[in-house]
Design an enzyme around this catalytic site. Structure first.
Site, PDB file in Angstrom:
ATOM      1  N   LYS A 181       0.845  -1.200   0.000  1.00 55.87           N
ATOM      2  CA  LYS A 181       0.000   0.000   0.000  1.00 55.87           C
ATOM      3  C   LYS A 181       0.878   1.246   0.000  1.00 55.87           C
ATOM      4  O   LYS A 181       1.575   1.529   0.978  1.00 55.87           O
ATOM      5  CB  LYS A 181      -0.923   0.056   1.218  1.00 55.87           C
ATOM      6  N   GLU A 255      10.224   0.656  10.343  1.00 54.11           N
ATOM      7  CA  GLU A 255      11.210   1.719  10.158  1.00 54.11           C
ATOM      8  C   GLU A 255      10.477   3.020  10.414  1.00 54.11           C
ATOM      9  O   GLU A 255       9.634   3.429   9.626  1.00 54.11           O
ATOM     10  CB  GLU A 255      11.789   1.639   8.743  1.00 54.11           C
ATOM     11  N   CYS A 289      13.317  10.527   7.179  1.00 53.71           N
ATOM     12  CA  CYS A 289      13.299  10.002   8.549  1.00 53.71           C
ATOM     13  C   CYS A 289      14.670  10.124   9.210  1.00 53.71           C
ATOM     14  O   CYS A 289      14.767  10.280  10.415  1.00 53.71           O
ATOM     15  CB  CYS A 289      12.810   8.560   8.558  1.00 53.71           C
ATOM     16  N   GLU A 386       9.901  14.853  15.860  1.00 49.45           N
ATOM     17  CA  GLU A 386      10.176  14.883  14.426  1.00 49.45           C
ATOM     18  C   GLU A 386       9.276  15.941  13.771  1.00 49.45           C
ATOM     19  O   GLU A 386       8.068  15.920  13.945  1.00 49.45           O
ATOM     20  CB  GLU A 386       9.866  13.505  13.848  1.00 49.45           C
TER      21      GLU A 386
END
Ligand code: NDP
Length: 479
Positions: A181, A255, A289, A386
């Site tokens: 997906k 991850e 990331c 983040e």
């Protein structure tokens, strides 16, 4: 930059879209065919640089996910797991070659749907995509382990096709079949990849692509018919997946996010370090990331580094992703832009000093200027969370021990950078830093031979290299 410290003027250098054969609407790719949804809906994917609607996309429902998993199971049982490994390798080599042949088309589509500069999709994303398939094609006939079965793979929007390659290439090389997906905002290159699977005559059902949003992702990872989950995305969703798969037979790799420290010592070559800082946080609009979002600079060189960094940032060109001179493209979505604005606002409220170079942003689309926060404290949210945007937090340190303590003071542990002239210090730092990847005198370098993954809340499992095979095989019997 000119000697006067001003930006050079560049004539527009737009990459043509003529190479694309963009369809008005796309179905799901199941069992080797594009099919209509059984129980889903549709949504639109837009260009984040202009808000232009690019195509209508299918949002797969539960019945579609059931159908895709069934197709992957059938292909696994009857074809893919039965093929000699070298035959599987041939398909992967064929896909890799087609990816190279169609590289320009893929790069244009990626920049259009994602907003990243064409220079990056052309020179970084797509070459790495092909490299990943070549690398794992070579592994296919060198393995004695058994595949797991059907892999559910859910990927984010920051490197749409590259994350697809990181997921699909090792899975197929090991003999698994997949249902993938893509992210809601960036489905188009995955759908073009589906066409490439057809072009490569990949047996039907080996790769299935179900487009949709979070609900489709949830239906896929929770499906009882899958053996393996591979997810890249936010830590919040990663935690939900860890909970929902706990106690099942599913093998899981996650991850997740990062808050990497990019550490500059006083003996570092400052001009190179400044380039590394810029690449570390402004590459791909900071939607990375492993971005070097926390700059830790030794106090004695702080002023010099910040002065040179600011001067360098005045030369960064923000604008049309399809222009070959653009350095910083569009923010991927309105939602992400809101998040970046919110986090930047909080940083100001908490007392950090905000700076951006003068730059004109386009009136339509989603845009945010390169932004630097100085005077950031460890406790500020901008130093802990983040942001996933072109926003750098600057902190200082005096000793290597302090740099390590500050760098490791985060729930994450995906990557770090060290800038110093001393080899022994690099090795010492790499040993102390709790990060899956430590770059020395460089940043954001990727290679298919090199494992990538996190410590702590950045997830578990490794992608890339020999280590990246392990999550897709078992050394025992498959139940
Ligand atoms: P998500 O983690 O929500 O998205 C990653 C993928 O997971 C997408 O395909 C998403 O679908 C899908 N998904 C969402 N909910 C579920 C679920 N319950 N079960 C299974 N799959 C699901 O990230 P966002 O796009 O919402 O971004 C939010 C924040 O996450 C960003 O601001 C950034 O900080 C961080 N992020 C980190 C990434 C990384 O690589 N570390 C990558 C992306 C985001 P859909 O796109 O349709 O929502």
């Amino acid at each position: 930059m000119s000697p006067a410290g001003k930006k050079f003027d560049y004539a527009p250098a737009p990459e043509s879209r003529a190479i694309l054969d963009l369809k008005p609407s796309y179905g799901l790719f199941i069992d080797g065919q594009f099919v209509d949804t059984l129980d889903g809906r549709t949504f639109k994917t837009v260009s984040p640089a202009s808000e232009e609607v690019l195509a209508e996309i299918t949002e797969a429902g539960q019945a579609d996910v059931d159908r895709a998993v069934a197709a992957a199971r059938k292909a696994y049982d009857k074809v893919w797991s039965k093929l000699p490994a070298r035959e599987r390798g041939k398909y992967l080599f064929r896909i890799a070659r087609i990816l190279q042949e169609r590289a320009r088309e893929l790069a244009v589509l990626e920049s259009l749907d994602n907003g990243k500069p064409i220079r990056e999709s052309r020179d970084v994303d797509i070459p790495l995509v092909a490299a990943w398939f070549f690398h794992y094609a070579g592994w296919a006939d060198k393995l004695v382990a058994r595949p797991l079965g059907v892999a559910a793979q859910v990927i984010p929007w920051n490197f749409p096709l590259l994350m697809l390659a990181w997921k699909i290439a090792p899975a197929l090389a090991c003999g698994n079949t997949v249902v993938l997906k893509p992210a809601e905002t960036t489905p188009l290159t995955a759908l073009l990849f589906a066409e490439i699977c057809q072009q490569a005559d990949l047996p039907p059902g080996v790769v299935n692509i179900v487009t949709g949003a979070g609900d489709t992702g949830r239906a896929l990872v929770e499906h009882p018919g899958i053996d393996k989950v591979a997810f890249t995305g936010s830590t919040d969703v990663g935690k939900m997946i860890a909970r929902s798969t706990a106690g099942s037979r599913k093998k899981v790799t996650l991850e997740l996010g990062g808050k990497a420290a990019n550490i500059v010592f006083d003996d570092a070559p400052v001009d190179q370090a400044v380039e590394g800082i810029v690449n570390g946080i402004f590459f791909n609009q900071g939607h990375v990331c492993c971005a070097g979002s926390r700059l830790l600079v030794q106090e004695s060189v702080h002023d010099e580094v910040i002065r040179k960094l600011k001067r360098r940032l005045t030369t960064v060109r923000v604008g049309d992703p399809m222009d070959k001179n653009t350095d910083l493209g569009a923010i991927n979505s309105a939602a992400q832009l809101d998040r970046i604005r919110e986090m930047s606002g909080i940083a100001e409220e908490e007392g950090a000093e905000r700076w951006s170079p003068p730059c004109e942003l386009p009136s339509r689309g989603f845009w945010f200027p390169p932004t630097v926060f100085t005077g950031v404290a460890q406790t500020h949210r901008i130093a802990q969370e983040e942001v996933f945007g072109p926003v750098l937090s600057v902190l200082t340190f005096r000793t290597p021990q302090e740099a390590v303590a500050k760098a490791n003071n985060t729930p994450y542990g995906l990557s770090a950078g060290v800038w110093t002239d001393k080899g022994s210090r690099i090795l010492w730092m790499a040993d102390q830093l709790r990060a899956g990847v430590v770059w020395a005198n460089t940043f954001n370098k990727f290679d298919p031979t090199s494992p990538f993954g996190g410590y702590k809340e950045s997830g578990y499992g490794r992608e890339g290299g020999r280590h990246g095979l392990e999550p897709y095989v078992t050394l025992g019997d498959v139940q």
